[in-house]
Structures are given as structure tokens and as C-alpha cells.
Design a protein around this motif. Structure first.
Motif, PDB file in Angstrom:
ATOM      1  N   ALA A 235      -2.643   8.076  -2.206  1.00 59.30           N
ATOM      2  CA  ALA A 235      -3.840   7.484  -1.620  1.00 59.30           C
ATOM      3  C   ALA A 235      -4.610   8.465  -0.759  1.00 59.30           C
TER       4      ALA A 235
ATOM      5  N   LEU B 110      -4.379   8.172  -6.525  1.00 57.96           N
ATOM      6  CA  LEU B 110      -4.153   6.759  -6.806  1.00 57.96           C
ATOM      7  C   LEU B 110      -5.263   6.165  -7.670  1.00 57.96           C
TER       8      LEU B 110
ATOM      9  N   SER C  48       0.822  -1.205   0.000  1.00 53.04           N
ATOM     10  CA  SER C  48       0.000   0.000   0.000  1.00 53.04           C
ATOM     11  C   SER C  48       0.855   1.254   0.000  1.00 53.04           C
TER      12      SER C  48
ATOM     13  N   HIS D  19      -9.353   2.889  -3.688  1.00 55.51           N
ATOM     14  CA  HIS D  19      -8.868   3.376  -4.979  1.00 55.51           C
ATOM     15  C   HIS D  19      -8.797   2.237  -5.989  1.00 55.51           C
TER      16      HIS D  19
ATOM     17  N   ALA E 242      -6.737   2.725   1.252  1.00 59.51           N
ATOM     18  CA  ALA E 242      -6.198   2.797  -0.107  1.00 59.51           C
ATOM     19  C   ALA E 242      -6.853   1.789  -1.039  1.00 59.51           C
TER      20      ALA E 242
ATOM     21  N   ASP F  13       1.096   4.183  -2.922  1.00 58.19           N
ATOM     22  CA  ASP F  13       0.989   5.598  -2.558  1.00 58.19           C
ATOM     23  C   ASP F  13       2.174   6.372  -3.134  1.00 58.19           C
TER      24      ASP F  13
END
Length: 390
Positions: A341, A113, A99, A300, A297, A103
Motif C-alpha cells: 500500500a 496494491l 488493510s 488502491h 490504502a 498490504d
């Protein structure tokens, strides 16, 4: 750009209510949150939220490498954990690094993102989920009424102990969510608490009173044949998979048509979600990530996934010292325009706070109770130990 190091923080989320499921609940409503910040030689930093299990052992796989090569680095993290196997808690450490890498990649590209991942629409459809096993009826209704005000028309109840109780609460949830639709989507989550025939009898009883959209985790996560048989005997879709980790663990569910809706645990990260979603797409199976509070995140990635059905929204807030550039409106998540993110960490603020909690406390939902799934009758969800024995 090269990866030079990382640092970790521990903060907390105050849910403002007890949270849990049939296996147990956290009475304080306070749980721990792990934050990882990935450092580079150009000063750019990536943020990951989730589980930091095994990060120290995993980090050498990506140290000194270009963080923009996310997919290659993810495979290197898998290779680093080869002997541990593609299973279990190790995936938490892989996911939080993954993650943070995504980012970083989006920040390097100066894009949000969701746009980097190929989404056109920043809106992620969702459903409300109160982790509500320990809420009384009044608090249950209040939670889902609040979510209805945000446009949510679907909700998931934690249950599985008493069908009559679950029917009553599902109907309360239906009425609370009925602000925008006459027929909200209603889901029931049993969190692996039944064996097959229990599940058939239980769901059949519920379906006599409630139009159930899906039954979630009715059986143990590895019971492919059981999920397939259950799906053939009830009207509701069978949703499962959130506690599976390595991609190969999903193969049998998909190959045998045992999951009507394939779930991924958000804590396992973005690359994992995209790969599971791609495998499900090849079988025309929709996917639904759970617990986006654990890893925002992933929303996204959901925005860029063609077979994404609906994402679990458990809370409208954020962990202490964490700001997430997103809103809850229209029955889902509206992602923002911040690059990456959209996660901002106030490290100084976090270090001033000493509140803490633990998902794995003995009374909590992450510790499976003795003889779970082997009861002929079920005590009240709020029963004391002595009441449960009598």
C-alpha cells in the motif's frame, strides 16, 4: 507464511487548521491516528492505518494463518465479532487488520496494491473537502485555491445551519475552484443534522442560487424512506452511507433506490469497500469513499473499482512519522510504485513525539450535540454555548 503477532502505535495528524462539521470541530487541528503493524514468521510486515478498536479480541481469528488469504480472513474476523453484530466500532478493528493483510498480500506478490487489485490506471479521481465548518471565509478560499492548484475541480462544504451562509460560502468555493473549469462540482454535507422537511426546504433554497452536485448525509443514516423521498424532491443527488458498517446495512438503500451515490467510510477497510462497491454496481449506483486520510490504502481499491466516482481528499499531508507513496495532482490521487500500500512507518520517530489529539472530544464532530436535528433556527457555526442559548 504465517501471521505471528502485531504491534500498535499512536501518532497524530496536524491539519494546520480547525477541522469539523455541523456537529462540532477540533479547534487545535490535531487528531490521533492509530497504526497497526502485522508480523509474520518470514519477517514481512503489513501496515494498516485507521481505528484499532477491538484488535486484541479480533486478532486470534487470524493468528497462525496465511495472510495472503485475505478474503477468508476477513470473513473469519466477521465471525469472531458475531455476537457484537456487524455494526459500529468493531468494524474499525476489522478494517485496520484487513488493510494490513492486503498490504502483506501485495508485498508478498512484490506488487503495488493497486496493481494486485486489478487496476490499470494508478490515478484516483477526487474532490477537495476542507472539513471547513470552522474556517472563516478567507481561510476557506485559501484552502480551495490550494486544492485548485493541484487540479481539483470539485469541492465539498461542511454546512447545514444557515442556508444563506452556505450559499455564500459555496459561491466562494466555486470561485476558488474555478481555475480549471467554469463550473466546478459543488457538494454540501449536512452530517445528519436535518429531518426530512428541513432537508427539502434547505436544499431547495440552496438550489435557487447554486447548482448543487450532491447533498450529503442530509438525514439520519438509517432513514431509507426519507432519503428516497428527498431525492425525488430536489435536483441534487443524495449521497449517504459513510457511517454504515456491515454490508447488510446497505441493502435497503440499494433495494429502494434511496441513495443516488453510495458512500463508504474509508476507516472500514478495503474488503468492505470492495463488497459495498460490488453491491452498488449491481444497482448501477456509483460509489465514493470518504476520508482517505484515515485509511490511504482504500485509494488502491478505488482505482480498481469500475463504479468509483470520486474520493474525498481532506489533506495533502500525512500523519507524523508516516510516509505514503502517493501524490495529489490532476484533481485526484496518483498512486506510487512502492510494493504494498506504499505506507512507511518511522516507529522510532513516532515514539519521540508526545503530541496527541482526540476526535471524540466533547466539542468535536464525532460527538453528536444535544437536540441535533431538532432546532427551528440555527446559531452561527462559531457561536459560543451562551450565544446558542440566547
Amino acid at each position: 507464511m504465517k501471521i505471528t503477532g502485531y504491534r500498535t502505535l499512536r501518532t497524530h495528524r496536524n491539519w494546520g487548521r480547525p477541522v469539523g462539521d455541523v456537529n462540532g470541530f477540533i479547534a487545535s487541528g490535531i487528531t490521533e491516528v492509530s497504526v497497526l503493524i502485522l508480523e509474520t514468521d518470514v519477517g514481512l510486515e503489513g501496515v494498516g492505518i485507521g481505528s484499532d478498536h477491538g484488535v486484541a479480541e479480533l486478532f486470534p481469528a487470524i493468528e497462525g494463518r496465511d495472510p495472503r488469504a485475505v478474503v477468508s480472513l476477513y470473513d473469519s474476523l466477521l465471525a469472531r465479532s458475531f455476537k457484537a453484530g456487524h455494526i459500529g466500532a468493531t468494524f474499525g478493528g476489522i478494517a485496520i487488520l484487513d488493510s494490513a493483510l492486503w498490504d502483506l498480500k501485495a508485498k508478498a506478490a512484490d506488487q503495488p496494491l493497486w496493481r494486485l487489485l486489478g487496476a490499470e490506471d494508478r490515478f484516483v479521481p477526487g474532490y477537495a473537502s476542507g472539513l471547513d465548518i470552522a474556517l472563516d471565509d478567507e481561510a476557506l478560499v485559501a484552502f480551495y485555491q490550494e486544492m485548485a492548484q493541484r487540479g481539483f475541480t470539485a469541492g465539498k462544504l461542511k454546512g447545514g445551519r444557515d442556508a444563506e451562509t452556505d450559499i455564500r460560502r459555496l459561491l466562494l468555493m466555486r470561485d476558488a475552484l474555478g481555475e480549471r473549469t467554469r463550473r466546478p462540482a459543488l457538494m454540501l454535507d449536512a452530517n445528519e443534522s436535518w429531518h426530512l422537511k428541513q432537508a427539502v426546504r434547505y436544499v431547495t433554497e440552496v438550489e435557487q442560487a447554486v447548482d448543487l452536485t450532491w447533498i450529503e448525509e442530509p438525514l439520519r443514516r438509517w432513514d431509507v424512506e426519507g432519503h428516497k423521498r428527498l431525492s425525488a424532491q430536489v435536483r441534487a443527488s443524495v449521497a449517504t452511507g459513510e457511517n454504515l458498517t456491515g454490508l447488510e446495512q446497505f441493502r435497503a438503500l440499494l433495494a429502494q433506490g434511496a441513495a443516488d451515490i453510495l458512500q463508504t467510510g474509508a476507516v472500514w477497510g478495503i474488503t468492505h469497500f470492495l463488497r459495498v462497491a460490488g453491491a452498488a454496481l449491481a444497482h448501477d449506483v456509483p460509489v465514493s469513499p470518504v476520508g482517505l486520510t484515515a485509511n490511504p490504502a482504500v485509494a488502491h481499491a478505488a482505482a480498481a473499482t469500475p463504479n468509483h466516482l470520486s474520493a474525498e481528499v481532506q489533506d495533502l499531508g500525512a500523519p507524523f512519522g508516516v510516509t505514503v507513496d502517493q501524490e495529489y495532482d490532476g484533481g485526484g490521487i496518483v498512486l506510487g510504485d512502492h510494493i504494498g500500500a506504499g505506507i512507511t512507518i518511522d516507529e522510532a520517530l513516532i515514539r519521540t513525539e508526545d503530541s496527541h489529539g482526540n476526535w471524540r472530544e466533547a466539542a468535536g464532530p464525532h460527538v453528536r450535540p444535544a437536540r441535533a436535528g431538532f432546532a427551528l433556527t440555527f446559531p452561527s457555526p462559531l457561536a459560543t454555548d451562551s450565544e446558542a442559548r440566547n
